[in-house]
Design a protein around this motif. Structure first.
Motif, PDB file in Angstrom:
ATOM      1  N   ALA A  68       4.509 -10.463   5.133  1.00 22.72           N
ATOM      2  CA  ALA A  68       3.252 -10.354   4.384  1.00 22.72           C
ATOM      3  C   ALA A  68       2.481  -9.082   4.718  1.00 22.72           C
ATOM      4  O   ALA A  68       1.256  -9.098   4.848  1.00 22.72           O
ATOM      5  CB  ALA A  68       2.378 -11.590   4.592  1.00 22.72           C
ATOM      6  N   VAL A  69       3.177  -7.969   4.841  1.00 24.24           N
ATOM      7  CA  VAL A  69       2.500  -6.663   4.836  1.00 24.24           C
ATOM      8  C   VAL A  69       1.774  -6.509   3.500  1.00 24.24           C
ATOM      9  O   VAL A  69       0.666  -5.965   3.436  1.00 24.24           O
ATOM     10  CB  VAL A  69       3.518  -5.533   5.069  1.00 24.24           C
ATOM     11  CG1 VAL A  69       2.921  -4.174   4.731  1.00 24.24           C
ATOM     12  CG2 VAL A  69       3.998  -5.556   6.516  1.00 24.24           C
ATOM     13  N   ASN A 104       0.822  -0.509   3.425  1.00 22.81           N
ATOM     14  CA  ASN A 104       2.092   0.160   3.719  1.00 22.81           C
ATOM     15  C   ASN A 104       2.104   1.626   3.286  1.00 22.81           C
ATOM     16  O   ASN A 104       3.168   2.181   2.987  1.00 22.81           O
ATOM     17  CB  ASN A 104       3.249  -0.592   3.058  1.00 22.81           C
ATOM     18  CG  ASN A 104       4.473  -0.618   3.954  1.00 22.81           C
ATOM     19  OD1 ASN A 104       4.379  -0.494   5.165  1.00 22.81           O
ATOM     20  ND2 ASN A 104       5.640  -0.784   3.343  1.00 22.81           N
ATOM     21  N   ARG A 105       0.947   2.231   3.238  1.00 20.02           N
ATOM     22  CA  ARG A 105       0.797   3.662   3.022  1.00 20.02           C
ATOM     23  C   ARG A 105      -0.280   4.160   3.998  1.00 20.02           C
ATOM     24  O   ARG A 105      -1.218   3.437   4.319  1.00 20.02           O
ATOM     25  CB  ARG A 105       0.334   3.990   1.589  1.00 20.02           C
ATOM     26  CG  ARG A 105       1.262   3.486   0.503  1.00 20.02           C
ATOM     27  CD  ARG A 105       2.564   4.298   0.413  1.00 20.02           C
ATOM     28  NE  ARG A 105       3.323   3.896  -0.755  1.00 20.02           N
ATOM     29  CZ  ARG A 105       4.180   2.879  -0.791  1.00 20.02           C
ATOM     30  NH1 ARG A 105       4.369   2.149   0.297  1.00 20.02           N
ATOM     31  NH2 ARG A 105       4.835   2.588  -1.894  1.00 20.02           N
ATOM     32  N   ASN A 106      -0.126   5.386   4.450  1.00 19.73           N
ATOM     33  CA  ASN A 106      -1.112   5.986   5.356  1.00 19.73           C
ATOM     34  C   ASN A 106      -1.396   5.074   6.548  1.00 19.73           C
ATOM     35  O   ASN A 106      -2.538   4.799   6.899  1.00 19.73           O
ATOM     36  CB  ASN A 106      -2.408   6.302   4.605  1.00 19.73           C
ATOM     37  CG  ASN A 106      -3.326   7.227   5.393  1.00 19.73           C
ATOM     38  OD1 ASN A 106      -2.876   7.944   6.283  1.00 19.73           O
ATOM     39  ND2 ASN A 106      -4.607   7.203   5.076  1.00 19.73           N
ATOM     40  N   VAL A 155      -6.510  -3.221  10.232  1.00 23.53           N
ATOM     41  CA  VAL A 155      -5.173  -3.762  10.497  1.00 23.53           C
ATOM     42  C   VAL A 155      -4.335  -2.718  11.227  1.00 23.53           C
ATOM     43  O   VAL A 155      -3.663  -3.014  12.227  1.00 23.53           O
ATOM     44  CB  VAL A 155      -4.463  -4.178   9.195  1.00 23.53           C
ATOM     45  CG1 VAL A 155      -3.054  -4.678   9.502  1.00 23.53           C
ATOM     46  CG2 VAL A 155      -5.241  -5.259   8.457  1.00 23.53           C
ATOM     47  N   ALA A 156      -4.363  -1.490  10.748  1.00 27.10           N
ATOM     48  CA  ALA A 156      -3.559  -0.427  11.342  1.00 27.10           C
ATOM     49  C   ALA A 156      -3.932  -0.200  12.801  1.00 27.10           C
ATOM     50  O   ALA A 156      -3.055   0.051  13.645  1.00 27.10           O
ATOM     51  CB  ALA A 156      -3.718   0.864  10.549  1.00 27.10           C
ATOM     52  N   ILE A 205       3.530   7.177   4.717  1.00 25.30           N
ATOM     53  CA  ILE A 205       3.918   6.551   5.978  1.00 25.30           C
ATOM     54  C   ILE A 205       3.526   5.082   5.957  1.00 25.30           C
ATOM     55  O   ILE A 205       2.354   4.721   5.842  1.00 25.30           O
ATOM     56  CB  ILE A 205       3.242   7.244   7.173  1.00 25.30           C
ATOM     57  CG1 ILE A 205       3.587   8.734   7.202  1.00 25.30           C
ATOM     58  CG2 ILE A 205       3.630   6.564   8.483  1.00 25.30           C
ATOM     59  CD1 ILE A 205       5.030   9.039   7.436  1.00 25.30           C
ATOM     60  N   GLY A 206       4.532   4.213   6.084  1.00 24.23           N
ATOM     61  CA  GLY A 206       4.307   2.776   6.182  1.00 24.23           C
ATOM     62  C   GLY A 206       4.832   2.260   7.509  1.00 24.23           C
ATOM     63  O   GLY A 206       5.006   3.012   8.474  1.00 24.23           O
TER      64      GLY A 206
END
Length: 319
Positions: free
Chosen positions: A28-29, A82-84, A98-99, A188-189
């Motif tokens: 569940a990304v 799932n980007r940056n 989250v990141a 970038i993911g």
């Protein structure tokens, strides 16, 4: 209305008594891609019940990587996680937060299995990283290990070339602009970040979102990964035979120039195209034709102007 400030992040770690690989498995990304969540919960129940036993190394499970998107039942919470995907000292949105939790967690592991699903009905596939290289875009030194694991996940279709092809599209859109490196970061993911920390990683696209077999594909992949890495006592899974494999490389990305650009048919990922075949039409009626024989990937009829519309792949004879 979901209060994002009240959400929390969860991971679950199991460790064996002996040394071994540090694996992380994420689901569940994207919040509407829940096959991985179901499979992870199933494996955790088996570990908790003693039906499975982790003997070596460790595995960390993240059943729900993006809890806001998951709670909303949508691909993204406030943006595409799932980007940056980088830590951010000044987080601007939920996915930045989250990141800031996820990236350090990934960096503590050696291998990532990231479980996804997709919109249109098609066959499961795995996305792999680049060849070993010391280049500036995506330096990497674990090609052999990554591709060996990919061949043991239980699928027969393999795709590479994501970041390179995405970067080509960025350069075309921003020719002469000073924003190139900033926008390239947007490609970038999870797997790209994992490789940047010295590990290796695979994205497994387990099937269509609502396909009842997609959680089974994810479950089998988790067990095969645990066995192949030696974390559980189980026979090592056999690799998919070369004659059964279909390996493809992403070669080119094509953009919508106007929101009114439209496909000429309902394309699904991996539909074959012939050179000169009409794929769509621009808003002024100009046909968009396939430049070479290949397969279409990630067609997005809802894409906005100046964004990715579809990708084309070619057979990769040297996987």
């Amino acid at each position: 209305m979901i209060d994002a400030d009240r959400l929390q992040f969860q991971s679950h770690q199991y460790s064996g008594q002996h040394g071994g690989t540090r694996l992380i498995v994420t689901g569940a990304v994207h919040g509407n891609e829940i096959c991985g969540t179901h499979a992870i919960v199933r494996v955790m129940r088996e570990l908790d019940a003693g039906q499975l036993s982790l003997r070596r190394g460790s595995v960390t499970f993240v059943p729900v990587t993006n809890p806001l998107a998951y709670a909303q039942g949508e691909r993204a919470g406030e943006r595409n996680l799932n980007r940056n995907l980088f830590p951010n000292t000044h987080p601007q949105d939920f996915e930045d937060r989250v990141a800031n939790w996820l990236c350090p967690l990934l960096a503590r592991h050696e291998v990532l299995l990231d479980l996804h699903s997709f919109n249109a009905a098609s066959e499961p596939f795995v996305m792999v990283g680049p060849r070993n290289n010391d280049g500036p875009l995506e330096p990497f030194q674990h090609e052999a290990q990554e591709r060996a694991l990919a061949r043991r996940l239980g699928v027969r279709r393999f795709v590479d070339g994501w970041l390179r092809t995405y970067g080509d599209g960025v350069q075309r859109r921003l020719a002469g602009s000073g924003e190139l490196q900033t926008v390239l970061r947007y490609g970038i993911g999870t797997t790209e970040y994992m490789r940047s920390t010295g590990g290796y990683a695979l994205t497994l696209e387990c099937g269509q979102h609502s396909d009842p077999q997609a959680p089974e594909v994810a479950y089998r992949a988790i067990l095969n990964t645990l066995a192949f890495l030696g974390l559980i006592d189980a026979p090592a899974p056999e690799p998919v035979a070369p004659e059964q494999m279909e390996a493809l490389s992403m070669v080119a990305v094509y953009d919508k120039q106007d929101a009114g650009d439209a496909f000429s048919r309902n394309w699904s990922s991996f539909d074959p195209v012939r050179q000169g075949e009409e794929i769509g039409r621009r808003v002024d009626g100009t046909p968009v034709l396939a430049e070479f024989d290949g397969r279409i990937l990630f067609p997005d009829s809802g894409a906005g102007a100046n964004s990715e519309w579809y990708y084309l792949t070619r057979a990769n004879l040297s996987f």
